[in-house]
Design a protein around this motif. Structure first.
Motif, mmCIF file in Angstrom:
data_model
loop_
_atom_site.group_PDB
_atom_site.id
_atom_site.type_symbol
_atom_site.label_atom_id
_atom_site.label_comp_id
_atom_site.label_asym_id
_atom_site.label_seq_id
_atom_site.Cartn_x
_atom_site.Cartn_y
_atom_site.Cartn_z
ATOM 1 N N ALA A 1 70.755 -2.816 -21.051
ATOM 2 C CA ALA A 1 70.229 -2.120 -22.205
ATOM 3 C C ALA A 1 71.196 -1.026 -22.601
ATOM 4 N N GLY A 2 71.441 -0.891 -23.914
ATOM 5 C CA GLY A 2 72.370 0.119 -24.426
ATOM 6 C C GLY A 2 71.722 1.486 -24.485
ATOM 7 N N ARG A 3 72.527 2.480 -24.281
ATOM 8 C CA ARG A 3 72.053 3.854 -24.351
ATOM 9 C C ARG A 3 72.474 4.482 -25.669
ATOM 10 N N SER A 4 71.613 5.246 -26.226
ATOM 11 C CA SER A 4 71.933 5.995 -27.433
ATOM 12 C C SER A 4 72.430 7.376 -27.003
ATOM 13 N N VAL A 5 73.578 7.751 -27.521
ATOM 14 C CA VAL A 5 74.136 9.061 -27.206
ATOM 15 C C VAL A 5 73.934 9.957 -28.413
ATOM 16 N N ALA A 6 73.249 11.059 -28.201
ATOM 17 C CA ALA A 6 72.982 11.992 -29.290
ATOM 18 C C ALA A 6 74.239 12.774 -29.627
ATOM 19 N N ASP A 7 74.458 12.975 -30.909
ATOM 20 C CA ASP A 7 75.554 13.799 -31.376
ATOM 21 C C ASP A 7 75.251 15.245 -30.967
ATOM 22 N N PRO A 8 76.170 15.907 -30.260
ATOM 23 C CA PRO A 8 75.913 17.274 -29.807
ATOM 24 C C PRO A 8 75.610 18.243 -30.954
ATOM 25 N N LEU A 9 76.243 18.046 -32.114
ATOM 26 C CA LEU A 9 75.961 18.926 -33.254
ATOM 27 C C LEU A 9 74.559 18.685 -33.804
ATOM 28 N N ASP A 10 74.127 17.416 -33.840
ATOM 29 C CA ASP A 10 72.761 17.124 -34.269
ATOM 30 C C ASP A 10 71.749 17.724 -33.308
ATOM 31 N N LEU A 11 72.048 17.624 -32.020
ATOM 32 C CA LEU A 11 71.149 18.188 -31.013
ATOM 33 C C LEU A 11 71.068 19.707 -31.140
ATOM 34 N N GLU A 12 72.212 20.339 -31.354
ATOM 35 C CA GLU A 12 72.229 21.797 -31.532
ATOM 36 C C GLU A 12 71.431 22.194 -32.773
ATOM 37 N N ARG A 13 71.604 21.458 -33.872
ATOM 38 C CA ARG A 13 70.871 21.765 -35.098
ATOM 39 C C ARG A 13 69.373 21.547 -34.897
ATOM 40 N N HIS A 14 69.012 20.508 -34.162
ATOM 41 C CA HIS A 14 67.602 20.246 -33.875
ATOM 42 C C HIS A 14 66.986 21.423 -33.108
ATOM 43 N N HIS A 15 67.711 21.936 -32.125
ATOM 44 C CA HIS A 15 67.216 23.096 -31.361
ATOM 45 C C HIS A 15 67.091 24.331 -32.256
ATOM 46 N N LEU A 16 68.034 24.508 -33.173
ATOM 47 C CA LEU A 16 67.972 25.619 -34.114
ATOM 48 C C LEU A 16 66.744 25.479 -35.012
ATOM 49 N N ASP A 17 66.519 24.280 -35.542
ATOM 50 C CA ASP A 17 65.350 24.025 -36.387
ATOM 51 C C ASP A 17 64.051 24.326 -35.648
ATOM 52 N N LEU A 18 63.970 23.870 -34.392
ATOM 53 C CA LEU A 18 62.777 24.134 -33.587
ATOM 54 C C LEU A 18 62.602 25.619 -33.324
ATOM 55 N N GLY A 19 63.699 26.323 -33.094
ATOM 56 C CA GLY A 19 63.640 27.766 -32.860
ATOM 57 C C GLY A 19 63.109 28.518 -34.067
ATOM 58 N N VAL A 20 63.545 28.136 -35.260
ATOM 59 C CA VAL A 20 63.058 28.781 -36.485
ATOM 60 C C VAL A 20 61.571 28.482 -36.672
ATOM 61 N N ALA A 21 61.174 27.233 -36.486
ATOM 62 C CA ALA A 21 59.759 26.870 -36.610
ATOM 63 C C ALA A 21 58.912 27.649 -35.603
ATOM 64 N N ALA A 22 59.421 27.808 -34.392
ATOM 65 C CA ALA A 22 58.687 28.556 -33.364
ATOM 66 C C ALA A 22 58.560 30.030 -33.739
ATOM 67 N N THR A 23 59.617 30.605 -34.293
ATOM 68 C CA THR A 23 59.565 32.010 -34.715
ATOM 69 C C THR A 23 58.498 32.209 -35.777
ATOM 70 N N ILE A 24 58.461 31.315 -36.768
ATOM 71 C CA ILE A 24 57.459 31.443 -37.825
ATOM 72 C C ILE A 24 56.050 31.238 -37.266
ATOM 73 N N ALA A 25 55.906 30.311 -36.325
ATOM 74 C CA ALA A 25 54.592 30.095 -35.692
ATOM 75 C C ALA A 25 54.158 31.340 -34.918
ATOM 76 N N ARG A 26 55.092 31.973 -34.207
ATOM 77 C CA ARG A 26 54.748 33.195 -33.464
ATOM 78 C C ARG A 26 54.351 34.322 -34.410
ATOM 79 N N LEU A 27 55.018 34.424 -35.553
ATOM 80 C CA LEU A 27 54.657 35.434 -36.550
ATOM 81 C C LEU A 27 53.248 35.172 -37.078
ATOM 82 N N GLY A 28 52.924 33.909 -37.323
ATOM 83 C CA GLY A 28 51.610 33.558 -37.854
ATOM 84 C C GLY A 28 50.484 33.760 -36.868
ATOM 85 N N SER A 29 50.774 33.534 -35.597
ATOM 86 C CA SER A 29 49.723 33.648 -34.580
ATOM 87 C C SER A 29 49.550 35.072 -34.073
ATOM 88 N N GLY A 30 50.488 35.940 -34.396
ATOM 89 C CA GLY A 30 50.410 37.309 -33.905
ATOM 90 C C GLY A 30 51.081 37.508 -32.562
#
Length: 182
Positions: A1-30
């Motif tokens: 079975a073949g393995r999919s290798v994630a692009d490191p830049l895509d992975l970094e951007r995904h983590h950044l996107d999640l971090g921003v979403a988490a910050t906004i969620a923390r602001l909303g929840s108090g």
């Protein structure tokens, strides 16, 4: 079975996107208290992605007013004033939202220098007339859009399809902030 290798830049951007979403969620929840949660959200988005400007606009009857602005320089923030509800890219984003879910995106085509909606109709005017790419997404409200999230990129190619998708998520998070904090 073949393995999919994630692009490191895509992975970094995904983590950044999640971090921003988490910050906004923390602001909303108090969990992350702020005296000005909308301003904190705009600043978090601008700083995370290095955008030229991020603004949260509120619809006020037939007008739209900047409620929170995070800009690279104070002159751009100072130039934002209350505008007619149907003004340019902001009005196009609000009108597009009425057409249904997933159709509330407005994108500036950097190559052509024209403002385009999801159906490729030209909007009339950008908010900042300096040629930077802009995108606007309606911020959901209870029955109508509450406002618009405006993101102004730094260079002609600095905004792309992924930014448009992330802007929708951010706009939904801002809607939660508004519901929680007014």
């Amino acid at each position: 079975a073949g393995r999919s290798v994630a692009d490191p830049l895509d992975l970094e951007r995904h983590h950044l996107d999640l971090g921003v979403a988490a910050t906004i969620a923390r602001l909303g929840s108090g969990v992350q208290p702020s005296r000005e949660p909308l301003q904190a959200a705009a600043e978090a988005v601008r700083h995370a992605y290095g955008h030229h400007l991020v603004a949260i606009w509120e619809v006020r009857e037939d007008r739209i007013a900047p409620r929170a602005v995070a800009a690279r320089g104070p002159s751009d923030a100072a130039r934002l004033t209350e505008l007619p509800r149907r003004f340019g890219i902001l009005g196009a984003a609000l009108d597009a939202d009425r057409r249904g879910p997933g159709r509330r995106l407005v994108e500036r085509d950097a190559a052509a220098g024209a403002l385009l909606t999801d159906t490729l109709h030209q909007a009339t005017l950008p908010v900042l007339p300096d040629g930077r790419p802009e995108l606007a997404v309606a911020i959901p409200g209870l029955t109508e859009p509450w406002g618009v999230l405006l993101i102004v990129g730094d260079t002609p190619e600095s905004l792309g399809p992924r930014d448009l998708d992330v802007a929708r998520t951010i706009a939904d998070g801002v809607a939660t902030l508004v519901a929680a904090h007014g």
